[in-house]
Design an enzyme around this catalytic site. Sequence first.
Site, short mmCIF file in Angstrom:
data_model
loop_
_atom_site.label_atom_id
_atom_site.label_comp_id
_atom_site.label_asym_id
_atom_site.label_seq_id
_atom_site.Cartn_x
_atom_site.Cartn_y
_atom_site.Cartn_z
N SER A 124 0.84 -1.20 0.00
CA SER A 124 0.00 0.00 0.00
C SER A 124 0.87 1.25 0.00
O SER A 124 1.99 1.24 0.55
CB SER A 124 -0.86 -0.02 1.27
OG SER A 124 -1.38 1.25 1.53
N TYR A 148 -1.63 -0.57 10.75
CA TYR A 148 -1.86 -1.18 9.44
C TYR A 148 -0.63 -0.96 8.54
O TYR A 148 -0.10 -1.91 7.94
CB TYR A 148 -3.12 -0.60 8.78
CG TYR A 148 -3.26 -0.96 7.32
CD1 TYR A 148 -3.51 -2.27 6.92
CD2 TYR A 148 -3.14 0.01 6.31
CE1 TYR A 148 -3.63 -2.61 5.58
CE2 TYR A 148 -3.28 -0.31 4.97
CZ TYR A 148 -3.52 -1.62 4.61
OH TYR A 148 -3.64 -1.96 3.28
N LYS A 152 2.26 -3.63 6.73
CA LYS A 152 2.68 -3.70 5.32
C LYS A 152 4.19 -3.52 5.21
O LYS A 152 4.86 -4.20 4.42
CB LYS A 152 1.94 -2.63 4.50
CG LYS A 152 0.45 -2.89 4.34
CD LYS A 152 0.16 -4.14 3.50
CE LYS A 152 -1.31 -4.44 3.39
NZ LYS A 152 -1.60 -5.74 2.79
P1 NAD Z 1 -10.92 -7.20 1.08
O1 NAD Z 1 -11.13 -7.15 2.56
O2 NAD Z 1 -12.07 -6.96 0.19
O3 NAD Z 1 -10.25 -8.59 0.67
C1 NAD Z 1 -9.36 -9.29 1.52
C2 NAD Z 1 -9.80 -10.75 1.57
O4 NAD Z 1 -8.91 -11.46 2.44
C3 NAD Z 1 -11.22 -10.93 2.12
O5 NAD Z 1 -11.96 -11.73 1.23
C4 NAD Z 1 -11.01 -11.63 3.47
O6 NAD Z 1 -12.08 -12.53 3.75
C5 NAD Z 1 -9.68 -12.35 3.25
N1 NAD Z 1 -8.90 -12.57 4.46
C6 NAD Z 1 -8.60 -11.68 5.44
N2 NAD Z 1 -7.83 -12.25 6.38
C7 NAD Z 1 -7.65 -13.55 5.98
C8 NAD Z 1 -6.94 -14.65 6.52
N3 NAD Z 1 -6.28 -14.53 7.69
N4 NAD Z 1 -6.95 -15.82 5.87
C9 NAD Z 1 -7.62 -15.95 4.69
N5 NAD Z 1 -8.31 -14.93 4.13
C10 NAD Z 1 -8.31 -13.75 4.76
O7 NAD Z 1 -9.73 -6.16 0.78
P2 NAD Z 1 -9.20 -5.62 -0.61
O8 NAD Z 1 -9.59 -4.19 -0.72
O9 NAD Z 1 -9.54 -6.56 -1.70
O10 NAD Z 1 -7.63 -5.64 -0.30
C11 NAD Z 1 -6.82 -6.73 -0.67
C12 NAD Z 1 -5.40 -6.44 -0.20
O11 NAD Z 1 -4.95 -5.21 -0.77
C13 NAD Z 1 -5.26 -6.31 1.32
O12 NAD Z 1 -4.06 -6.94 1.70
C14 NAD Z 1 -5.16 -4.81 1.51
O13 NAD Z 1 -4.42 -4.48 2.66
C15 NAD Z 1 -4.45 -4.36 0.25
N6 NAD Z 1 -4.73 -2.97 -0.10
C16 NAD Z 1 -6.03 -2.57 -0.31
C17 NAD Z 1 -6.29 -1.22 -0.59
C18 NAD Z 1 -7.71 -0.74 -0.77
O14 NAD Z 1 -7.95 0.47 -0.70
N7 NAD Z 1 -8.69 -1.60 -1.03
C19 NAD Z 1 -5.24 -0.30 -0.71
C20 NAD Z 1 -3.92 -0.75 -0.52
C21 NAD Z 1 -3.67 -2.10 -0.22
#
Ligand code: NAD
Length: 334
Positions: A124, A148, A152
């Site tokens: 991120s 958070y 990362k």
């Molecule tokens: P999201 O919450 O929609 O998807 C994450 C998925 O991981 C979910 O389906 C959840 O059920 C699953 N999950 C969580 N913990 C778990 C575990 N311990 N074991 C198995 N599954 C698990 O989030 P997203 O927006 O799709 O983000 C995906 C990744 O991208 C994350 O790592 C997040 O930190 C990173 N990210 C997201 C953003 C954003 O704005 N959406 C920005 C920067 C980074």
Amino acid sequence: MRILLTGGAGYIGSHIAVLLLGLGHEVTIYDNLSNSDRSVLGRISKIAGKTPDFFDADVNDSDVLEGVLRNQNIESVIHLAGLKAVGESVSYPLEYFKNNVSGIISLLGAMNRANVKSLIFSSSATVYGNPSYLPLDEEHPTCAVNPYGRTKLHCEEILSDIANSDSSWRISSLRYFNPVGAHDSGLLGDNPSGKPNNLAPYLMRVAAGTLDHVVIFGDDYETLDGTGVRDYIHVVDVAEGHCAALTELGDRELPFNVFNLGTGYGHSVFQMLAAFENVSTIKIPYIVGPRRPGDVASCFASTEKATEFLGWAAKKTLKDMCLSAWNFQKNRSF
Ligand code: NAD
Ligand code: UDP
């Protein structure tokens, strides 16, 4: 190629799954459904015409992961699973360290044992902390300003150390800026449970009438209109960035590398509000509140490295992001 998507049932992972299936890859989703719903699998199949294999399990269960890697003949992993809400991470830091940091240690152990050494990690822009210059290139110093972000950063440090210890690894850490928008079908999008933390889903729910108004977190920043500026990027562009990164991973010498996934352009909160009002033709009520602790004034990416090495650049406009998000919000009958 057979690719494992941890967290593949989530917002970004589901879009990646659709693209990979469309490119002819085989996809296995590994997700504990803590922030997603099993019904997303049917919607992925409906769009892609193919069904990904699915395992309802936790990334901290290293033995289960190892079994899946071996039995499914996985060649590459995209690790999206984790928790992502900054405010929640301040209240429950241990949950964040367990899911995000212990999670990646568990995954890397399983990959090592199964001899799968190709990995793309969801990082991120938060790892840059408070920008000392803009646009943010990958050389900008990193710094965590909340738990958070610290998770990362720790994950990136662990990945770099692993790659240093064994040059047969190929790892890319993709630093996403602000993913927004939804799939054109209206079947996949950002659907957080409870009150959204992020601006775009919040604006959508106010426009849809399920929330009264949006609170703008400060209008006294040194920006064009006083509100925070961010690099919003269409989720489908983010997903395409992963496909480009997978290709690059197979061709390169360096065991570990980091890339920004952003557009290079910033938009303010007021500009986002106006853009969503435009596409929805609904007036979105707002009030201006105090600054949110930990927020920075402006944050946007340098995209040069991703363009040069991945041959990738974001293509979609702010209007595309808002229209697709609104389309998803209106069609949410599943
Ligand atoms: P999201 O919450 O929609 O998807 C994450 C998925 O991981 C979910 O389906 C959840 O059920 C699953 N999950 C969580 N913990 C778990 C575990 N311990 N074991 C198995 N599954 C698990 O989030 P997203 O927006 O799709 O983000 C995906 C990744 O991208 C994350 O790592 C997040 O930190 C990173 N990210 C997201 C953003 C954003 O704005 N959406 C920005 C920067 C980074
Ligand atoms: N923001 C806001 N009201 C909200 C949510 C967010 O004013 O209800 C602002 C926030 O201060 C920041 C921008 O919108 O300037 C994007 O915030 P978001 O939480 O979506 O992403 P972040 O960049 O913090 O990860």
